[in-house]
Design a protein around this motif. Sequence first.
Motif, PDB file in Angstrom:
ATOM      1  N   PHE A  75       0.836  -1.198   0.000  1.00  0.00           N
ATOM      2  CA  PHE A  75       0.000   0.000   0.000  1.00  0.00           C
ATOM      3  C   PHE A  75       0.880   1.261   0.000  1.00  0.00           C
ATOM      4  CE2 PHE A  75      -2.542   3.382   1.751  1.00  0.00           C
ATOM      5  CZ  PHE A  75      -3.751   3.218   1.117  1.00  0.00           C
ATOM      6  N   ILE A  76       1.920   1.258   0.838  1.00  0.00           N
ATOM      7  CA  ILE A  76       2.814   2.414   0.934  1.00  0.00           C
ATOM      8  C   ILE A  76       3.506   2.691  -0.402  1.00  0.00           C
ATOM      9  CG2 ILE A  76       4.989   3.213   1.967  1.00  0.00           C
ATOM     10  CD1 ILE A  76       4.047   1.888   4.589  1.00  0.00           C
ATOM     11  N   GLN A  77       3.912   1.656  -1.102  1.00  0.00           N
ATOM     12  CA  GLN A  77       4.601   1.833  -2.390  1.00  0.00           C
ATOM     13  C   GLN A  77       3.701   2.438  -3.454  1.00  0.00           C
ATOM     14  OE1 GLN A  77       6.072  -2.066  -3.308  1.00  0.00           O
ATOM     15  NE2 GLN A  77       7.876  -1.848  -2.010  1.00  0.00           N
ATOM     16  N   ASN A  78       2.392   2.248  -3.331  1.00  0.00           N
ATOM     17  CA  ASN A  78       1.459   2.698  -4.366  1.00  0.00           C
ATOM     18  C   ASN A  78       0.663   3.938  -3.984  1.00  0.00           C
ATOM     19  OD1 ASN A  78       1.948   0.587  -6.344  1.00  0.00           O
ATOM     20  ND2 ASN A  78       1.110  -0.775  -4.793  1.00  0.00           N
ATOM     21  N   HIS A  79       0.977   4.548  -2.845  1.00  0.00           N
ATOM     22  CA  HIS A  79       0.248   5.729  -2.399  1.00  0.00           C
ATOM     23  C   HIS A  79       1.215   6.764  -1.835  1.00  0.00           C
ATOM     24  CE1 HIS A  79      -2.856   2.618  -2.495  1.00  0.00           C
ATOM     25  NE2 HIS A  79      -3.705   3.598  -2.693  1.00  0.00           N
ATOM     26  N   ASP A  80       0.738   8.002  -1.764  1.00  0.00           N
ATOM     27  CA  ASP A  80       1.522   9.111  -1.221  1.00  0.00           C
ATOM     28  C   ASP A  80       1.297   9.161   0.299  1.00  0.00           C
ATOM     29  OD1 ASP A  80       3.002  11.395  -0.823  1.00  0.00           O
ATOM     30  OD2 ASP A  80       1.558  12.745  -1.781  1.00  0.00           O
ATOM     31  N   VAL A  81       1.936   8.233   1.026  1.00  0.00           N
ATOM     32  CA  VAL A  81       1.747   8.108   2.472  1.00  0.00           C
ATOM     33  C   VAL A  81       2.556   9.189   3.181  1.00  0.00           C
ATOM     34  CG1 VAL A  81       2.097   6.613   4.467  1.00  0.00           C
ATOM     35  CG2 VAL A  81       1.291   5.646   2.315  1.00  0.00           C
ATOM     36  N   ILE A  82       1.881   9.909   4.105  1.00  0.00           N
ATOM     37  CA  ILE A  82       2.566  10.972   4.830  1.00  0.00           C
ATOM     38  C   ILE A  82       2.722  10.673   6.315  1.00  0.00           C
ATOM     39  CG2 ILE A  82       1.938  12.776   3.194  1.00  0.00           C
ATOM     40  CD1 ILE A  82      -0.315  13.587   5.055  1.00  0.00           C
ATOM     41  N   LYS A  83       2.033   9.617   6.818  1.00  0.00           N
ATOM     42  CA  LYS A  83       2.156   9.280   8.231  1.00  0.00           C
ATOM     43  C   LYS A  83       1.804   7.817   8.447  1.00  0.00           C
ATOM     44  CE  LYS A  83       0.757  11.022  12.742  1.00  0.00           C
ATOM     45  NZ  LYS A  83      -0.085  12.007  13.431  1.00  0.00           N
TER      46      LYS A  83
END
Length: 105
Positions: A75-83
Amino acid sequence: MKIKTFCDDSTDELDRKINNFIQHKNVVDIRLNTCTDDVYDTIFYIAVVMYDNKATTQLRRKSFELGSDDEVNSFIQNHDVIKVENFGTNSEEITTVLTYREIKE
């Protein structure tokens, strides 16, 4: 991301222009510089504003209950995760909550 360039010979006027522009923007960075006009002996103040339009992005959250590391990492690799937050009392009851930026269509 987008940029907007401002130039003025007055810092007060440059501030006013920038403040008006960024009211509805998600500012990433502002870079300042100066240049000199040797003919008229004038200093110009230049600002480059890097921004995202707030109207086109929103913050979202996704929870993973006892999820595997692979699922969270994917999920983190495919989204702009900020936290990334982890909640729980022991290793078998951990909830991972991801806050990410999503572009509205």
